[in-house]
Design a protein around this motif. Structure first.
Motif, PDB file in Angstrom:
ATOM      1  N   ARG A 110      -8.309  -2.066  -3.098  1.00 51.94           N
ATOM      2  CA  ARG A 110      -7.097  -1.795  -2.318  1.00 51.94           C
ATOM      3  C   ARG A 110      -6.117  -1.019  -3.189  1.00 51.94           C
ATOM      4  O   ARG A 110      -5.812  -1.445  -4.304  1.00 51.94           O
ATOM      5  CB  ARG A 110      -6.463  -3.103  -1.835  1.00 51.94           C
ATOM      6  N   LEU A 111      -5.656   0.104  -2.681  1.00 47.48           N
ATOM      7  CA  LEU A 111      -4.778   0.999  -3.442  1.00 47.48           C
ATOM      8  C   LEU A 111      -3.400   1.058  -2.808  1.00 47.48           C
ATOM      9  O   LEU A 111      -3.280   1.222  -1.585  1.00 47.48           O
ATOM     10  CB  LEU A 111      -5.380   2.411  -3.484  1.00 47.48           C
ATOM     11  N   VAL A 112      -2.369   0.942  -3.633  1.00 44.87           N
ATOM     12  CA  VAL A 112      -0.996   1.186  -3.187  1.00 44.87           C
ATOM     13  C   VAL A 112      -0.454   2.397  -3.934  1.00 44.87           C
ATOM     14  O   VAL A 112      -0.514   2.457  -5.165  1.00 44.87           O
ATOM     15  CB  VAL A 112      -0.076  -0.021  -3.431  1.00 44.87           C
ATOM     16  N   VAL A 113       0.072   3.341  -3.170  1.00 42.00           N
ATOM     17  CA  VAL A 113       0.689   4.537  -3.726  1.00 42.00           C
ATOM     18  C   VAL A 113       2.192   4.440  -3.501  1.00 42.00           C
ATOM     19  O   VAL A 113       2.665   4.594  -2.373  1.00 42.00           O
ATOM     20  CB  VAL A 113       0.134   5.809  -3.050  1.00 42.00           C
ATOM     21  N   ARG A 152      -3.436   9.350   3.010  1.00 39.06           N
ATOM     22  CA  ARG A 152      -3.850   9.106   4.397  1.00 39.06           C
ATOM     23  C   ARG A 152      -5.182   9.779   4.690  1.00 39.06           C
ATOM     24  O   ARG A 152      -6.052   9.216   5.366  1.00 39.06           O
ATOM     25  CB  ARG A 152      -2.768   9.612   5.344  1.00 39.06           C
ATOM     26  N   SER A 153      -5.377  10.982   4.182  1.00 41.04           N
ATOM     27  CA  SER A 153      -6.629  11.711   4.392  1.00 41.04           C
ATOM     28  C   SER A 153      -7.806  10.981   3.766  1.00 41.04           C
ATOM     29  O   SER A 153      -8.853  10.797   4.405  1.00 41.04           O
ATOM     30  CB  SER A 153      -6.518  13.124   3.802  1.00 41.04           C
ATOM     31  N   TYR A 154      -7.653  10.546   2.522  1.00 43.76           N
ATOM     32  CA  TYR A 154      -8.745   9.841   1.855  1.00 43.76           C
ATOM     33  C   TYR A 154      -9.050   8.519   2.560  1.00 43.76           C
ATOM     34  O   TYR A 154     -10.214   8.132   2.704  1.00 43.76           O
ATOM     35  CB  TYR A 154      -8.404   9.592   0.390  1.00 43.76           C
ATOM     36  N   SER A 159     -12.965   6.030   4.422  1.00 41.21           N
ATOM     37  CA  SER A 159     -12.912   4.591   4.725  1.00 41.21           C
ATOM     38  C   SER A 159     -12.405   3.777   3.535  1.00 41.21           C
ATOM     39  O   SER A 159     -12.998   2.762   3.143  1.00 41.21           O
ATOM     40  CB  SER A 159     -14.295   4.090   5.156  1.00 41.21           C
ATOM     41  N   LEU A 160     -11.295   4.231   2.961  1.00 40.67           N
ATOM     42  CA  LEU A 160     -10.688   3.533   1.836  1.00 40.67           C
ATOM     43  C   LEU A 160      -9.491   2.712   2.314  1.00 40.67           C
ATOM     44  O   LEU A 160      -8.844   3.046   3.304  1.00 40.67           O
ATOM     45  CB  LEU A 160     -10.226   4.532   0.773  1.00 40.67           C
ATOM     46  N   ASN A 161      -9.202   1.639   1.585  1.00 36.30           N
ATOM     47  CA  ASN A 161      -8.056   0.789   1.896  1.00 36.30           C
ATOM     48  C   ASN A 161      -6.859   1.239   1.058  1.00 36.30           C
ATOM     49  O   ASN A 161      -6.826   1.029  -0.158  1.00 36.30           O
ATOM     50  CB  ASN A 161      -8.380  -0.675   1.601  1.00 36.30           C
ATOM     51  N   VAL A 162      -5.886   1.871   1.723  1.00 34.22           N
ATOM     52  CA  VAL A 162      -4.746   2.463   1.037  1.00 34.22           C
ATOM     53  C   VAL A 162      -3.468   2.098   1.786  1.00 34.22           C
ATOM     54  O   VAL A 162      -3.477   1.931   3.010  1.00 34.22           O
ATOM     55  CB  VAL A 162      -4.879   4.000   0.954  1.00 34.22           C
ATOM     56  N   ALA A 163      -2.375   1.965   1.059  1.00 33.77           N
ATOM     57  CA  ALA A 163      -1.048   1.787   1.641  1.00 33.77           C
ATOM     58  C   ALA A 163      -0.047   2.579   0.809  1.00 33.77           C
ATOM     59  O   ALA A 163      -0.291   2.854  -0.377  1.00 33.77           O
ATOM     60  CB  ALA A 163      -0.649   0.315   1.682  1.00 33.77           C
ATOM     61  N   ALA A 220      -2.037  -5.426   2.660  1.00 35.81           N
ATOM     62  CA  ALA A 220      -2.023  -4.779   3.984  1.00 35.81           C
ATOM     63  C   ALA A 220      -2.710  -3.419   3.979  1.00 35.81           C
ATOM     64  O   ALA A 220      -2.795  -2.766   5.020  1.00 35.81           O
ATOM     65  CB  ALA A 220      -0.580  -4.614   4.465  1.00 35.81           C
ATOM     66  N   ALA A 221      -3.195  -2.964   2.807  1.00 33.65           N
ATOM     67  CA  ALA A 221      -3.829  -1.650   2.717  1.00 33.65           C
ATOM     68  C   ALA A 221      -5.028  -1.567   3.646  1.00 33.65           C
ATOM     69  O   ALA A 221      -5.776  -2.539   3.806  1.00 33.65           O
ATOM     70  CB  ALA A 221      -4.258  -1.386   1.273  1.00 33.65           C
ATOM     71  N   GLY A 222      -5.190  -0.411   4.269  1.00 36.25           N
ATOM     72  CA  GLY A 222      -6.297  -0.242   5.198  1.00 36.25           C
ATOM     73  C   GLY A 222      -6.626   1.211   5.419  1.00 36.25           C
ATOM     74  O   GLY A 222      -6.011   2.113   4.828  1.00 36.25           O
ATOM     75  N   ARG A 223      -7.583   1.451   6.284  1.00 34.57           N
ATOM     76  CA  ARG A 223      -8.043   2.808   6.541  1.00 34.57           C
ATOM     77  C   ARG A 223      -7.032   3.640   7.315  1.00 34.57           C
ATOM     78  O   ARG A 223      -7.132   4.865   7.354  1.00 34.57           O
ATOM     79  CB  ARG A 223      -9.379   2.761   7.283  1.00 34.57           C
ATOM     80  N   HIS A 224      -6.058   2.972   7.922  1.00 36.11           N
ATOM     81  CA  HIS A 224      -4.991   3.692   8.622  1.00 36.11           C
ATOM     82  C   HIS A 224      -3.832   4.012   7.689  1.00 36.11           C
ATOM     83  O   HIS A 224      -2.857   4.640   8.105  1.00 36.11           O
ATOM     84  CB  HIS A 224      -4.490   2.883   9.806  1.00 36.11           C
ATOM     85  N   CYS A 225      -3.905   3.584   6.431  1.00 31.71           N
ATOM     86  CA  CYS A 225      -2.899   3.845   5.402  1.00 31.71           C
ATOM     87  C   CYS A 225      -1.486   3.521   5.900  1.00 31.71           C
ATOM     88  O   CYS A 225      -0.668   4.415   6.117  1.00 31.71           O
ATOM     89  CB  CYS A 225      -2.963   5.303   4.916  1.00 31.71           C
TER      90      CYS A 225
END
Length: 303
Positions: A110-113, A152-154, A159-163, A220-225
């Motif tokens: 899970r990635l947070v930017v 958001r693109s990645y 299918s990465l978990n990002v927020a 809360a990170a998910g594929r919908h960023c």
């Protein structure tokens, strides 16, 4: 559980690292900065690697984290105005390296930017909702828009978990730049002149509240960023903040303003944090109390 914090030497990064460690993570850090083993361990790190944030260094030192917090990057509007290329490299290229590292090596992480309220630019409506138009007025804000779009693109395509968390005005003891630090230096010399009108407003979020929020956003990170505003929901004028600081440092001094805004500085910021509160998070620090504590820290020698 393991966590990787890029930019862990920085002001926000070290607070994030310590917060993650306090909640049970084994935390490693990468990025610029030279500090003693005892110092980085005090901030919750089990390992520290003083290297550039690139795909190669992340593949070498990143390990297999469950959570990645990408705190490395530029943090100054003024710097972006004078060094636009370097700001782009620090913000955009390091984020690209982190996203590639996640895609290739730890796709389940899970990635947070951390982003910035600077993406909003000249906001037309206050408080600013997360779905408000992005209209940056500086290279710094523009680069944060690019960072968010890449994230958001990645997330969507791989299918990465990002927020993303759009941080507003972060402050706290230990910060040696931006308004509170610059004003403390001035007041200590008996200087009172500042740019702007004094009526510019900012939404001030204490760094420890920000660290808690970033940790919550990771879950809360998910594929919908999803994107969250990192503020308190309260706007405070620069004049008010500087008067609190002046009273604590040099009673009798009052700030004086030029009436001329600095390039790249929007007039007003106030976060709408309705969706942020859905994370079961809320700000806890009192601004006047914490500004006075900052003044006390500075008066002790900023140790």
């Amino acid at each position: 559980m393991k966590a990787l914090v890029t930019g862990a030497y920085g002001f926000i990064g070290r607070h994030v690292a310590r917060r993650l460690a306090e909640t049970g993570y084994r935390v490693a850090g990468v990025g610029h900065g030279v500090w003693a083993l005892g110092e980085w361990r005090r901030w919750g790190l089990e390992a520290w690697h003083g290297v550039d944030v690139t795909l190669d260094t992340l593949a070498t030192y990143g390990g297999e984290p469950d959570v990645i917090i990408h705190c490395a990057g530029s943090g100054s509007v003024a710097y972006s105005m004078s060094h636009p290329r370097q700001d782009f490299e620090r913000s955009v290229l390091t984020t690209l390296a982190v996203l590639e590292y996640q895609r290739l090596y730890v796709p389940a992480a899970r990635l947070v930017v951390p982003s910035s309220a600077g993406v909003y630019g000249l906001a037309e409506t206050l408080p600013i909702r997360v779905d408000a138009p992005r209209n940056p007025v500086s290279p710094y804000g523009t680069n944060k828009v690019i960072v968010e779009d890449m994230a958001r693109s990645y997330a969507r395509h791989f299918s990465l978990n990002v927020a993303a968390v759009r941080l507003f005005s972060i402050y706290g003891i230990g910060l040696r730049k931006q308004l509170l630090w610059d004003a403390s230096l001035k007041f200590s010399r008996g200087e009172i002149d500042f740019a702007g009108t004094g009526e510019e407003t900012r939404d001030w979020l204490h760094v420890e509240d920000a660290a808690r929020l970033i940790g919550a956003a990771a879950q809360a990170a998910g594929r919908h960023c999803p994107v969250f505003n990192g503020g308190t929901g309260v706007a405070t004028s620069n004049r008010t903040v500087l008067e609190i600081l002046a009273r604590a440092l040099r009673p009798g001094l009052l700030p004086r303003f030029s009436g001329q805004a600095r390039p790249g500085d929007p007039q007003h910021y106030q976060a709408d944090i309705a969706s942020t509160r859905d994370l079961a998070w809320s700000p806890s620090r009192d601004l006047p109390t914490e500004v006075a504590a900052y003044a006390e820290w500075y008066a002790r020698g900023a140790e």
